[in-house]
Enzyme design. Sequence first.
Site, PDB file in Angstrom:
ATOM      1  N   ASN A   7      76.999  -8.834  26.498  1.00 31.69           N
ATOM      2  CA  ASN A   7      76.628  -7.736  27.387  1.00 31.69           C
ATOM      3  C   ASN A   7      76.729  -8.236  28.833  1.00 31.69           C
ATOM      4  OD1 ASN A   7      74.932  -6.191  29.152  1.00 31.69           O
ATOM      5  ND2 ASN A   7      74.082  -5.168  27.363  1.00 31.69           N
ATOM      6  N   HIS A  10      74.477  -7.668  33.573  1.00 32.98           N
ATOM      7  CA  HIS A  10      73.804  -8.388  34.657  1.00 32.98           C
ATOM      8  C   HIS A  10      74.763  -9.120  35.586  1.00 32.98           C
ATOM      9  CE1 HIS A  10      70.035  -6.913  33.519  1.00 32.98           C
ATOM     10  NE2 HIS A  10      70.103  -7.427  32.309  1.00 32.98           N
ATOM     11  N   HIS A  52      76.380  -1.128  29.497  1.00 34.83           N
ATOM     12  CA  HIS A  52      75.538   0.060  29.519  1.00 34.83           C
ATOM     13  C   HIS A  52      75.827   0.811  30.815  1.00 34.83           C
ATOM     14  CE1 HIS A  52      71.164   1.801  29.292  1.00 34.83           C
ATOM     15  NE2 HIS A  52      72.088   2.736  29.296  1.00 34.83           N
ATOM     16  N   ARG A  54      74.552   3.231  32.804  1.00 34.03           N
ATOM     17  CA  ARG A  54      73.296   3.969  32.957  1.00 34.03           C
ATOM     18  C   ARG A  54      73.490   5.212  33.813  1.00 34.03           C
ATOM     19  NH1 ARG A  54      68.306   1.407  32.240  1.00 34.03           N
ATOM     20  NH2 ARG A  54      67.594   2.966  33.713  1.00 34.03           N
ATOM     21  N   ARG A  58      72.791   1.776  37.856  1.00 35.45           N
ATOM     22  CA  ARG A  58      72.083   0.630  38.443  1.00 35.45           C
ATOM     23  C   ARG A  58      72.968  -0.627  38.470  1.00 35.45           C
ATOM     24  NH1 ARG A  58      66.731  -0.631  35.168  1.00 35.45           N
ATOM     25  NH2 ARG A  58      66.251   1.451  35.906  1.00 35.45           N
ATOM     26  N   GLU A  79      77.192   1.241  25.673  1.00 40.41           N
ATOM     27  CA  GLU A  79      75.809   1.704  25.487  1.00 40.41           C
ATOM     28  C   GLU A  79      75.611   2.917  26.371  1.00 40.41           C
ATOM     29  OE1 GLU A  79      73.168  -1.429  26.461  1.00 40.41           O
ATOM     30  OE2 GLU A  79      73.837  -2.700  24.834  1.00 40.41           O
ATOM     31  N   THR A 110      57.257   3.842  21.366  1.00 37.94           N
ATOM     32  CA  THR A 110      56.313   2.963  22.075  1.00 37.94           C
ATOM     33  C   THR A 110      56.894   1.565  22.274  1.00 37.94           C
ATOM     34  OG1 THR A 110      55.284   2.601  19.955  1.00 37.94           O
ATOM     35  CG2 THR A 110      54.141   4.087  21.468  1.00 37.94           C
ATOM     36  N   GLU A 160      71.297  -0.799  15.730  1.00 37.83           N
ATOM     37  CA  GLU A 160      71.026  -2.066  16.406  1.00 37.83           C
ATOM     38  C   GLU A 160      69.514  -2.186  16.480  1.00 37.83           C
ATOM     39  OE1 GLU A 160      73.302  -3.186  19.856  1.00 37.83           O
ATOM     40  OE2 GLU A 160      71.602  -4.244  20.730  1.00 37.83           O
ATOM     41  N   HIS A 200      68.503  -7.531  22.417  1.00 37.00           N
ATOM     42  CA  HIS A 200      67.535  -7.473  23.507  1.00 37.00           C
ATOM     43  C   HIS A 200      66.607  -8.693  23.485  1.00 37.00           C
ATOM     44  CE1 HIS A 200      65.858  -5.315  26.952  1.00 37.00           C
ATOM     45  NE2 HIS A 200      64.820  -6.071  26.682  1.00 37.00           N
ATOM     46  N   GLY A 201      66.702  -9.461  24.546  1.00 37.79           N
ATOM     47  CA  GLY A 201      65.799 -10.611  24.700  1.00 37.79           C
ATOM     48  C   GLY A 201      66.184 -11.828  23.873  1.00 37.79           C
TER      49      GLY A 201
END
Length: 247
Positions: A7, A10, A52, A54, A58, A79, A110, A160, A200-201
């Site tokens: 990905n 960034h 992604h 967005r 961003r 994405e 959540t 995913e 993610h992460g």
Amino acid sequence: MILLGVNIDHCATLRQARYRAAAGAEGGAVEPDPVEFARRAEAAGADGITVHLREDRRHIQERDVWRLRESVRTRLNLEMACTPAMIALALKLKPEFVCVVPESREEITTEGGLDVVGNRERVRACIAAMSAAGIKTSLFIDPDTPQIDLSAELGAPFVELHTGAYAHACFTPRRADEFERLRRGVMRARERGLAVNAGHGINYENIAEVRTLPHLYELNIGHSIVSRAVFSGVDEAVREMKARMNF
Ligand code: PXP
């Protein structure tokens, strides 16, 4: 073998930090170029490139995705939010995969995955439109039974699983529970006939445990690879992650 989707969002985040308002007159000074990052990641063994786009633009810009469509030689995974505008764009762009992610608060569970249960008809329509165009859809969901079961029922070929809660728990006593939740999620998804990605992460440390999840098809990893590339270069960052994923 588990596949690696890199990905590159960034890389674009860094570019936008300086060149958000670039009008074109800056020429080659507009750096770093996410398309060049993608090219180097593929040369180093990435199995796919993930971005992604967005709604707030961003990091990745629309121009980036079109340039990537021209240059990516492996597989492009877009994405995107489940909106008419993004669906229309994906149908024109024709990435190999789309991964539907939540962007507005109403679409988020959540834990932060897509609330397929609360957005059933929109998600169903998106999967149908993609599949008619030969694009495979993945739904970015928490590893929870109702979300997994409905993803399968709506005809998604992939999910995913969101590894964010696990990644955040890595240095807490909840780590084992979160890992077990992911493991059960993968098993449930496989029982329902879904192919399973995760993301993610994920970083160079927790990959040692994440890779032991059964039946994984692909991991989508961004922040840690882009961060490592700052010090060691894209080539080494990608090779090192691939080496840690599969040995
Ligand atoms: N998978 C999905 C669906 C994402 O939205 C992201 C980016 O948040 C990632 C994977 C990569 O996450 P990270 O940058 O933390 O590796």
